[in-house]
Design a protein around this motif. Structure first.
Motif, PDB file in Angstrom:
ATOM      1  N   ALA A 112       0.846  -1.201   0.000  1.00  0.00           N
ATOM      2  CA  ALA A 112       0.000   0.000   0.000  1.00  0.00           C
ATOM      3  C   ALA A 112       0.876   1.244   0.000  1.00  0.00           C
ATOM      4  O   ALA A 112       1.854   1.341   0.764  1.00  0.00           O
ATOM      5  CB  ALA A 112      -0.913   0.001   1.215  1.00  0.00           C
ATOM      6  N   ILE A 113       0.522   2.204  -0.840  1.00  0.00           N
ATOM      7  CA  ILE A 113       1.275   3.458  -0.909  1.00  0.00           C
ATOM      8  C   ILE A 113       0.766   4.408   0.165  1.00  0.00           C
ATOM      9  O   ILE A 113      -0.425   4.686   0.241  1.00  0.00           O
ATOM     10  CB  ILE A 113       1.126   4.106  -2.297  1.00  0.00           C
ATOM     11  N   PRO A 114       1.644   4.899   1.023  1.00  0.00           N
ATOM     12  CA  PRO A 114       1.210   5.829   2.079  1.00  0.00           C
ATOM     13  C   PRO A 114       0.923   7.220   1.529  1.00  0.00           C
ATOM     14  O   PRO A 114       1.785   8.096   1.520  1.00  0.00           O
ATOM     15  CB  PRO A 114       2.409   5.831   3.043  1.00  0.00           C
ATOM     16  N   ARG A 115      -0.304   7.410   1.066  1.00  0.00           N
ATOM     17  CA  ARG A 115      -0.677   8.689   0.469  1.00  0.00           C
ATOM     18  C   ARG A 115      -1.328   9.646   1.467  1.00  0.00           C
ATOM     19  O   ARG A 115      -1.302  10.860   1.280  1.00  0.00           O
ATOM     20  CB  ARG A 115      -1.637   8.469  -0.697  1.00  0.00           C
ATOM     21  N   TYR A 116      -1.937   9.114   2.510  1.00  0.00           N
ATOM     22  CA  TYR A 116      -2.679   9.952   3.450  1.00  0.00           C
ATOM     23  C   TYR A 116      -2.213   9.804   4.897  1.00  0.00           C
ATOM     24  O   TYR A 116      -2.443  10.690   5.708  1.00  0.00           O
ATOM     25  CB  TYR A 116      -4.176   9.637   3.370  1.00  0.00           C
ATOM     26  N   TYR A 117      -1.605   8.679   5.209  1.00  0.00           N
ATOM     27  CA  TYR A 117      -1.226   8.415   6.597  1.00  0.00           C
ATOM     28  C   TYR A 117       0.255   8.101   6.694  1.00  0.00           C
ATOM     29  O   TYR A 117       0.816   7.403   5.834  1.00  0.00           O
ATOM     30  CB  TYR A 117      -2.045   7.252   7.171  1.00  0.00           C
ATOM     31  N   ALA A 118       0.872   8.581   7.751  1.00  0.00           N
ATOM     32  CA  ALA A 118       2.298   8.359   7.962  1.00  0.00           C
ATOM     33  C   ALA A 118       2.549   6.938   8.459  1.00  0.00           C
ATOM     34  O   ALA A 118       1.673   6.315   9.065  1.00  0.00           O
ATOM     35  CB  ALA A 118       2.831   9.368   8.980  1.00  0.00           C
ATOM     36  N   PHE A 212      13.149  16.869   8.604  1.00  0.00           N
ATOM     37  CA  PHE A 212      12.054  16.375   7.782  1.00  0.00           C
ATOM     38  C   PHE A 212      10.699  16.774   8.370  1.00  0.00           C
ATOM     39  O   PHE A 212      10.520  16.778   9.591  1.00  0.00           O
ATOM     40  CB  PHE A 212      12.113  14.851   7.671  1.00  0.00           C
ATOM     41  N   VAL A 213       9.765  17.107   7.487  1.00  0.00           N
ATOM     42  CA  VAL A 213       8.407  17.433   7.935  1.00  0.00           C
ATOM     43  C   VAL A 213       7.330  16.672   7.175  1.00  0.00           C
ATOM     44  O   VAL A 213       6.169  16.667   7.582  1.00  0.00           O
ATOM     45  CB  VAL A 213       8.126  18.953   7.828  1.00  0.00           C
ATOM     46  N   GLY A 214       7.678  16.025   6.061  1.00  0.00           N
ATOM     47  CA  GLY A 214       6.669  15.288   5.325  1.00  0.00           C
ATOM     48  C   GLY A 214       7.211  14.668   4.053  1.00  0.00           C
ATOM     49  O   GLY A 214       8.389  14.821   3.715  1.00  0.00           O
ATOM     50  N   PHE A 215       6.337  13.967   3.338  1.00  0.00           N
ATOM     51  CA  PHE A 215       6.741  13.328   2.089  1.00  0.00           C
ATOM     52  C   PHE A 215       5.528  13.135   1.192  1.00  0.00           C
ATOM     53  O   PHE A 215       4.373  13.233   1.629  1.00  0.00           O
ATOM     54  CB  PHE A 215       7.406  11.971   2.360  1.00  0.00           C
ATOM     55  N   LYS A 216       5.806  12.819  -0.063  1.00  0.00           N
ATOM     56  CA  LYS A 216       4.757  12.503  -1.039  1.00  0.00           C
ATOM     57  C   LYS A 216       5.317  11.491  -2.023  1.00  0.00           C
ATOM     58  O   LYS A 216       6.376  11.725  -2.620  1.00  0.00           O
ATOM     59  CB  LYS A 216       4.304  13.766  -1.759  1.00  0.00           C
ATOM     60  N   VAL A 217       4.636  10.352  -2.156  1.00  0.00           N
ATOM     61  CA  VAL A 217       5.058   9.346  -3.129  1.00  0.00           C
ATOM     62  C   VAL A 217       4.526   9.767  -4.491  1.00  0.00           C
ATOM     63  O   VAL A 217       3.316   9.740  -4.736  1.00  0.00           O
ATOM     64  CB  VAL A 217       4.548   7.943  -2.756  1.00  0.00           C
ATOM     65  N   VAL A 218       5.420  10.174  -5.367  1.00  0.00           N
ATOM     66  CA  VAL A 218       5.034  10.672  -6.688  1.00  0.00           C
ATOM     67  C   VAL A 218       4.764   9.527  -7.649  1.00  0.00           C
ATOM     68  O   VAL A 218       3.803   9.561  -8.431  1.00  0.00           O
ATOM     69  CB  VAL A 218       6.125  11.600  -7.246  1.00  0.00           C
ATOM     70  N   ALA A 219       5.604   8.502  -7.605  1.00  0.00           N
ATOM     71  CA  ALA A 219       5.433   7.358  -8.506  1.00  0.00           C
ATOM     72  C   ALA A 219       5.990   6.101  -7.868  1.00  0.00           C
ATOM     73  O   ALA A 219       7.017   6.146  -7.183  1.00  0.00           O
ATOM     74  CB  ALA A 219       6.132   7.625  -9.838  1.00  0.00           C
ATOM     75  N   TYR A 220       5.268   5.001  -8.093  1.00  0.00           N
ATOM     76  CA  TYR A 220       5.722   3.696  -7.616  1.00  0.00           C
ATOM     77  C   TYR A 220       5.092   2.641  -8.529  1.00  0.00           C
ATOM     78  O   TYR A 220       3.926   2.297  -8.380  1.00  0.00           O
ATOM     79  CB  TYR A 220       5.319   3.464  -6.162  1.00  0.00           C
ATOM     80  N   SER A 274       4.456  26.622   0.196  1.00  0.00           N
ATOM     81  CA  SER A 274       3.672  27.548   1.007  1.00  0.00           C
ATOM     82  C   SER A 274       2.850  26.801   2.051  1.00  0.00           C
ATOM     83  O   SER A 274       2.394  27.378   3.032  1.00  0.00           O
ATOM     84  CB  SER A 274       2.738  28.382   0.114  1.00  0.00           C
ATOM     85  N   SER A 275       2.647  25.493   1.831  1.00  0.00           N
ATOM     86  CA  SER A 275       1.930  24.659   2.788  1.00  0.00           C
ATOM     87  C   SER A 275       2.291  23.204   2.515  1.00  0.00           C
ATOM     88  O   SER A 275       2.948  22.889   1.514  1.00  0.00           O
ATOM     89  CB  SER A 275       0.415  24.861   2.676  1.00  0.00           C
ATOM     90  N   LEU A 276       1.837  22.310   3.377  1.00  0.00           N
ATOM     91  CA  LEU A 276       2.075  20.878   3.204  1.00  0.00           C
ATOM     92  C   LEU A 276       0.857  20.167   2.632  1.00  0.00           C
ATOM     93  O   LEU A 276       0.724  18.949   2.783  1.00  0.00           O
ATOM     94  CB  LEU A 276       2.476  20.243   4.537  1.00  0.00           C
ATOM     95  N   ASN A 277      -0.014  20.909   1.984  1.00  0.00           N
ATOM     96  CA  ASN A 277      -1.172  20.295   1.340  1.00  0.00           C
ATOM     97  C   ASN A 277      -0.698  19.302   0.282  1.00  0.00           C
ATOM     98  O   ASN A 277       0.138  19.626  -0.563  1.00  0.00           O
ATOM     99  CB  ASN A 277      -2.063  21.354   0.680  1.00  0.00           C
ATOM    100  N   GLY A 278      -1.249  18.097   0.330  1.00  0.00           N
ATOM    101  CA  GLY A 278      -0.840  17.064  -0.608  1.00  0.00           C
ATOM    102  C   GLY A 278       0.302  16.215  -0.096  1.00  0.00           C
ATOM    103  O   GLY A 278       0.646  15.205  -0.723  1.00  0.00           O
TER     104      GLY A 278
END
Length: 286
Positions: A112-118, A212-220, A274-278
């Protein structure tokens, strides 16, 4: 205040020129007032079921709660992104430096790709000046004698953890060269990065705090051969920057792919957000 203040009419003698008879009448009147107050207090506590003093035995049998009052395993609403440093986060035992049950040793890790939860059950540990995430399931499951951490799960979460650990350790000058030699896919980019790291050793250390403050999986892709991850970091008081990192599954572990110029993202400057949205918020700093 209030509860323990004196009442000016509670029985203090008042000044005056009254006779003995008047004083006797005043005493009788005062006694009548006191008795009346006592009777009122008694009636008050009796009507309240004796709450003024502890009861020797319960006056009624407590009723059993209805089944609907019992807690259930069903969440009452969508869970929030876990915060590893929040006071409500359960304390997690740091994973051992070396183990044979997690990381790259897991035969079929969750995809599962962690898109919403750490990632959960994560501890954060300083490596140099940066906090890096550690998880038994995702890795790192091993640490070399030189301090380089490796052996991550072949999964999206494992790739995220590998990227963050690599970025954190490469900022540590004491092991940066070893990290670039062992945790980067061989090629022109690796050669250039090692040369640049050696040159940086001769310059003053940048004291800007980076966490570090966050991440986003762009492609997998489905075959899990590669992972492209955007890592967001707090750059001191300059704001939050996002760096694109490409990880490749190579020789049984996740390794970084560098551009030919030795950087992670070529000539592209890190994005200032400007924010961590997404992004999935994921941080070990308070």
């Amino acid at each position: 205040m209030g509860l323990f203040s004196r009442d000016p009419d509670s029985g203090e003698d008042s000044d005056g020129d009254g006779t003995g008879m008047l004083q006797q009448r005043g005493l009788v009147a005062g006694a009548i007032v006191v008795v009346a107050l006592i009777l009122c207090l008694v009636a008050f506590f009796v009507l309240r079921g004796g709450s003024g003093t502890p009861a020797a035995t319960p006056t009624e049998t407590p009723r059993t709660a209805e089944p609907t009052d019992q807690p259930t395993d069903e969440p009452s609403g969508p869970p929030a992104t876990p915060d590893p440093t929040g006071s409500t986060t359960p304390r997690v035992t740091p994973p051992p430096a070396n183990n044979t049950v997690g990381g790259c040793h897991v035969a079929k890790p969750p995809q599962a790709i962690p898109r919403y939860y750490a990632p959960t059950a994560v501890t954060w540990q300083f490596d140099g000046a940066m906090l890096i995430p550690l998880q038994v399931a995702g890795g790192p499951a091993a640490t070399r004698t030189n301090g380089v951490k490796y052996c991550f799960a072949h999964s999206p979460t494992g790739a995220v953890l590998a990227a963050m650990v690599l970025l954190g350790q490469v900022q540590n000058r004491s092991i940066a060269l070893d990290v670039l030699k062992e945790r980067v896919v061989p090629g022109p980019g690796q050669v250039r990065a090692i040369a640049q790291a050696k040159a940086d050793m001769q310059t003053p250390l940048d004291t800007t705090s980076v966490q570090f403050v966050g991440f986003k999986v762009v492609a997998y892709p489905k075959d899990g051969s590669q992972a492209i991850i955007q890592i967001a970091s707090q750059l001191g008081d300059q704001g939050v920057g996002a760096l694109l990192v490409t990880m490749q599954w190579s020789k049984g572990d996740w390794r970084a792919v560098l551009q030919d110029d030795g950087s992670f993202n070529g000539t592209v400057e890190p994005d200032i957000l400007s924010s961590l949205n997404g992004y999935v918020r994921f941080s070990g700093s308070s």
